[in-house]
Design an enzyme around this catalytic site. Structure first.
Site, mmCIF file in Angstrom:
data_model
loop_
_atom_site.group_PDB
_atom_site.id
_atom_site.type_symbol
_atom_site.label_atom_id
_atom_site.label_comp_id
_atom_site.label_asym_id
_atom_site.label_seq_id
_atom_site.Cartn_x
_atom_site.Cartn_y
_atom_site.Cartn_z
ATOM 1 N N SER A 124 29.887 36.893 14.015
ATOM 2 C CA SER A 124 29.228 35.617 13.711
ATOM 3 C C SER A 124 27.844 35.855 13.143
ATOM 4 O O SER A 124 27.182 36.853 13.487
ATOM 5 C CB SER A 124 29.116 34.818 15.016
ATOM 6 O OG SER A 124 28.239 33.734 14.845
ATOM 7 N N TYR A 148 26.864 34.110 24.407
ATOM 8 C CA TYR A 148 27.958 34.141 23.427
ATOM 9 C C TYR A 148 27.613 35.126 22.310
ATOM 10 O O TYR A 148 28.397 36.020 21.969
ATOM 11 C CB TYR A 148 28.195 32.739 22.837
ATOM 12 C CG TYR A 148 28.974 32.774 21.550
ATOM 13 C CD1 TYR A 148 30.323 33.100 21.541
ATOM 14 C CD2 TYR A 148 28.350 32.508 20.313
ATOM 15 C CE1 TYR A 148 31.042 33.166 20.350
ATOM 16 C CE2 TYR A 148 29.058 32.573 19.125
ATOM 17 C CZ TYR A 148 30.398 32.894 19.146
ATOM 18 O OH TYR A 148 31.098 32.966 17.975
ATOM 19 N N LYS A 152 29.217 38.997 20.960
ATOM 20 C CA LYS A 152 29.590 39.388 19.583
ATOM 21 C C LYS A 152 28.893 40.690 19.196
ATOM 22 O O LYS A 152 29.506 41.586 18.622
ATOM 23 C CB LYS A 152 29.230 38.273 18.593
ATOM 24 C CG LYS A 152 30.064 37.020 18.740
ATOM 25 C CD LYS A 152 31.513 37.267 18.360
ATOM 26 C CE LYS A 152 32.410 36.100 18.696
ATOM 27 N NZ LYS A 152 33.837 36.410 18.621
HETATM 28 P P1 NAD Z 1 38.974 28.624 18.746
HETATM 29 O O1 NAD Z 1 38.498 28.426 20.124
HETATM 30 O O2 NAD Z 1 39.537 27.470 18.015
HETATM 31 O O3 NAD Z 1 40.071 29.797 18.699
HETATM 32 C C1 NAD Z 1 40.075 30.870 19.614
HETATM 33 C C2 NAD Z 1 41.490 30.967 20.174
HETATM 34 O O4 NAD Z 1 41.543 32.063 21.098
HETATM 35 C C3 NAD Z 1 41.891 29.722 20.961
HETATM 36 O O5 NAD Z 1 43.154 29.269 20.496
HETATM 37 C C4 NAD Z 1 41.976 30.174 22.418
HETATM 38 O O6 NAD Z 1 42.985 29.487 23.128
HETATM 39 C C5 NAD Z 1 42.271 31.655 22.248
HETATM 40 N N1 NAD Z 1 41.814 32.531 23.332
HETATM 41 C C6 NAD Z 1 40.585 32.596 23.912
HETATM 42 N N2 NAD Z 1 40.559 33.580 24.822
HETATM 43 C C7 NAD Z 1 41.781 34.160 24.827
HETATM 44 C C8 NAD Z 1 42.364 35.240 25.541
HETATM 45 N N3 NAD Z 1 41.694 35.926 26.446
HETATM 46 N N4 NAD Z 1 43.651 35.560 25.270
HETATM 47 C C9 NAD Z 1 44.374 34.871 24.360
HETATM 48 N N5 NAD Z 1 43.879 33.847 23.651
HETATM 49 C C10 NAD Z 1 42.584 33.500 23.878
HETATM 50 O O7 NAD Z 1 37.775 29.287 17.907
HETATM 51 P P2 NAD Z 1 37.628 29.525 16.352
HETATM 52 O O8 NAD Z 1 36.608 28.585 15.838
HETATM 53 O O9 NAD Z 1 38.960 29.590 15.719
HETATM 54 O O10 NAD Z 1 36.954 30.953 16.374
HETATM 55 C C11 NAD Z 1 37.729 32.143 16.297
HETATM 56 C C12 NAD Z 1 36.837 33.329 16.496
HETATM 57 O O11 NAD Z 1 35.785 33.280 15.522
HETATM 58 C C13 NAD Z 1 36.142 33.382 17.862
HETATM 59 O O12 NAD Z 1 36.077 34.711 18.281
HETATM 60 C C14 NAD Z 1 34.763 32.835 17.573
HETATM 61 O O13 NAD Z 1 33.811 33.316 18.458
HETATM 62 C C15 NAD Z 1 34.520 33.357 16.167
HETATM 63 N N6 NAD Z 1 33.546 32.537 15.418
HETATM 64 C C16 NAD Z 1 33.741 31.196 15.292
HETATM 65 C C17 NAD Z 1 32.802 30.422 14.613
HETATM 66 C C18 NAD Z 1 32.973 28.930 14.484
HETATM 67 O O14 NAD Z 1 32.006 28.256 14.174
HETATM 68 N N7 NAD Z 1 34.151 28.367 14.662
HETATM 69 C C19 NAD Z 1 31.677 31.024 14.059
HETATM 70 C C20 NAD Z 1 31.506 32.400 14.193
HETATM 71 C C21 NAD Z 1 32.467 33.153 14.874
HETATM 72 C C1 UD1 Z 2 26.160 26.924 15.984
HETATM 73 C C2 UD1 Z 2 25.975 27.922 17.088
HETATM 74 C C3 UD1 Z 2 25.989 29.325 16.523
HETATM 75 C C4 UD1 Z 2 27.263 29.569 15.704
HETATM 76 C C5 UD1 Z 2 27.317 28.518 14.605
HETATM 77 C C6 UD1 Z 2 28.539 28.666 13.745
HETATM 78 C C7 UD1 Z 2 24.596 26.630 18.664
HETATM 79 C C8 UD1 Z 2 23.248 26.502 19.315
HETATM 80 N N1 UD1 Z 2 24.731 27.633 17.767
HETATM 81 O O1 UD1 Z 2 25.003 26.988 15.213
HETATM 82 O O2 UD1 Z 2 25.922 30.290 17.532
HETATM 83 O O3 UD1 Z 2 27.240 30.863 15.135
HETATM 84 O O4 UD1 Z 2 27.316 27.213 15.218
HETATM 85 O O5 UD1 Z 2 29.639 28.157 14.365
HETATM 86 O O6 UD1 Z 2 25.532 25.901 18.979
HETATM 87 N N2 UD1 Z 2 22.967 19.162 14.347
HETATM 88 C C9 UD1 Z 2 22.507 17.874 14.491
HETATM 89 N N3 UD1 Z 2 23.183 17.055 15.348
HETATM 90 C C10 UD1 Z 2 24.281 17.442 16.052
HETATM 91 C C11 UD1 Z 2 24.754 18.777 15.878
HETATM 92 C C12 UD1 Z 2 24.062 19.616 15.014
HETATM 93 O O7 UD1 Z 2 21.507 17.476 13.881
HETATM 94 O O8 UD1 Z 2 24.834 16.651 16.828
HETATM 95 C C13 UD1 Z 2 22.274 20.058 13.383
HETATM 96 C C14 UD1 Z 2 21.697 21.318 14.012
HETATM 97 O O9 UD1 Z 2 20.390 21.103 14.454
HETATM 98 C C15 UD1 Z 2 21.774 22.303 12.827
HETATM 99 C C16 UD1 Z 2 23.001 21.823 12.043
HETATM 100 O O10 UD1 Z 2 23.224 20.482 12.448
HETATM 101 O O11 UD1 Z 2 20.647 22.155 12.001
HETATM 102 C C17 UD1 Z 2 24.247 22.639 12.326
HETATM 103 O O12 UD1 Z 2 24.459 22.683 13.729
HETATM 104 P P1 UD1 Z 2 25.772 23.357 14.372
HETATM 105 O O13 UD1 Z 2 26.987 22.803 13.708
HETATM 106 O O14 UD1 Z 2 25.665 23.227 15.849
HETATM 107 O O15 UD1 Z 2 25.685 24.892 13.927
HETATM 108 P P2 UD1 Z 2 24.504 25.968 14.160
HETATM 109 O O16 UD1 Z 2 23.308 25.355 14.696
HETATM 110 O O17 UD1 Z 2 24.377 26.726 12.901
#
Ligand code: NAD
Ligand code: UD1
Length: 334
Positions: A124, A148, A152
């Protein structure tokens, strides 16, 4: 040869399964449904008209992983499984360290035992902490501000150590910026049951009337309109990045990190206004105090991924706003 997708029914995992199947890969998927729904398995099959083997189980469970590797010719793994809610990780750090670290170490042990040394890991942009300058490049210093994010960074370190111990491993660390949007079919996407923490899921729930008003966290940042700026990336573009990363790890050994972002920063108000315009709906909002821990702006320099993976994002902010809303409207009509 099959690709194992852990966390494959989650938000990014499900879209990546669709892209893998569409590109002709055979896949095997595991998820424990801790943050996703059972029907996603069928939805992936419906979209692609392809079949695959699904295992309901936990990646911390060595027996089920061993069974999967014994029964399937797994050539590489994409590891999405993990918990991802920043706020929850601050309140329940042990839950995050246990699940995110244990699942990864168990998976790596089983991979090693089966001679499978190719992995794409979901990292991330959170590993850059508060960057000193923008856009963010992969060689920027790494630090974290919450448990979290620390999981990572710890997993990145574990993978770097693993590679040092045996340079026949092939490892891609994908650092995602802010994934939003959904598949155009409207069958898969992101729709958290709880009150969302992230911007787009919150906007969508205000648009559908489930929530009353969006709180915009601060309008006094050093940005174009004072609201926070982020690099939003369409989940379908992001998923396509995984296909390129799989091609890379299948073709050569090594370890490398790649930013998966668009390189464009959009403010909160730009997102809200674009969402209202493309969907023809109103999104009520009010300006409130800054959210503790938020940074002014965060966006990627994605040129390394373009150079090394031959990948770049193609979808724009309008596509992201349209597809996010389309998915949730579809879910509500079901
Ligand atoms: P998500 O929660 O939708 O998907 C994760 C999946 O993993 C879920 O379906 C959950 O049921 C499953 N899971 C969790 N722990 C498990 C375990 N121990 N065994 C088997 N299954 C398990 O999340 P996502 O948004 O699809 O994110 C996927 C990955 O990307 C995660 O590792 C997350 O940290 C990373 N990531 C997500 C974002 C984001 O904004 N969505 C940003 C940066 C990194
Ligand atoms: C979040 C996570 C970060 C993760 C990233 C990508 C937090 C504190 N950080 O960050 O670890 O890597 O998502 O998934 O959750 N905002 C509003 N109102 C809201 C929600 C958000 O104004 O109700 C604003 C925030 O201040 C920010 C922007 O929208 O400026 C995006 O917010 P968000 O979607 O939570 O993502 P990140 O802050 O980038």
């Amino acid at each position: 040869m099959k690709i194992l997708v852990t966390g494959g029914t989650g938000y990014i995992g499900s879209h990546t399964c669709v892209e893998l199947l569409s590109a002709g890969y055979e896949i095997v998927v595991i998820d424990n449904f801790s943050n996703s729904k059972r029907d996603v398995v069928d939805k992936i099959k419906m979209i692609t008209n392809k079949d695959f083997t699904f295992y309901e189980g936990d990646c911390c469970d060595k027996d089920i992983l061993t069974k999967m590797f014994d029964k399937n010719d797994i050539g590489a793994v994409i590891h999405f499984a993990g918990f991802k809610a920043v706020g929850e990780s601050v309140n329940e750090p042990l839950k995050y360290y246990r699940n995110n670290l244990d699942s990864t170490i168990t998976l790596l042990e089983v991979m090693k035992e089966h001679g499978c040394k190719k992995i794409v890991f979901s990292s991330s942009a959170t590993v850059y902490g508060k960057p000193d300058s923008l856009p963010i490049k992969e060689d920027f210093p790494l630090s974290t501000t919450n448990p979290y994010g620390t999981t990572k960074l710890m997993i990145e370190d574990i993978l770097r150590d693993l590679y040092k111990s045996d340079n026949t491993w092939s490892i891609a660390l994908l650092r995602y910026f802010n994934p939003i949007g959904a598949h155009t079919s409207g069958l898969i996407g992101e729709n958290p049951n709880d009150i969302p923490n992230n911007l787009m899921p919150y906007i969508v729930k205000v648009a559908t009337g489930e929530l009353e008003i969006l709180s915009v966290f601060g309008n006094d940042y050093d940005t174009k309109d004072g609201t926070g700026v982020r690099d939003y990336i369409h989940v379908v573009d992001l998923s396509k990045g995984h296909i390129k990363a799989i091609e890379k790890v299948l073709s050569e050994s090594g370890i490398d990190a790649y930013n998966l972002g668009t390189g464009n920063g959009y403010s909160v108000l730009e997102i809200v206004n674009t969402f209202m315009k493309v969907n023809g709906v109103d999104v009520k909002y009010k300006i409130v105090d800054r959210r503790p821990g938020d940074i002014d702006a965060c966006f990627a320099d994605p040129s390394y991924a373009k150079e090394k993976l031959n990948w770049e994002a193609t979808l724009g902010i309008e596509d992201m706003c349209r597809d996010s809303y389309n998915y949730v409207k579809n879910v509500k009509e079901d």
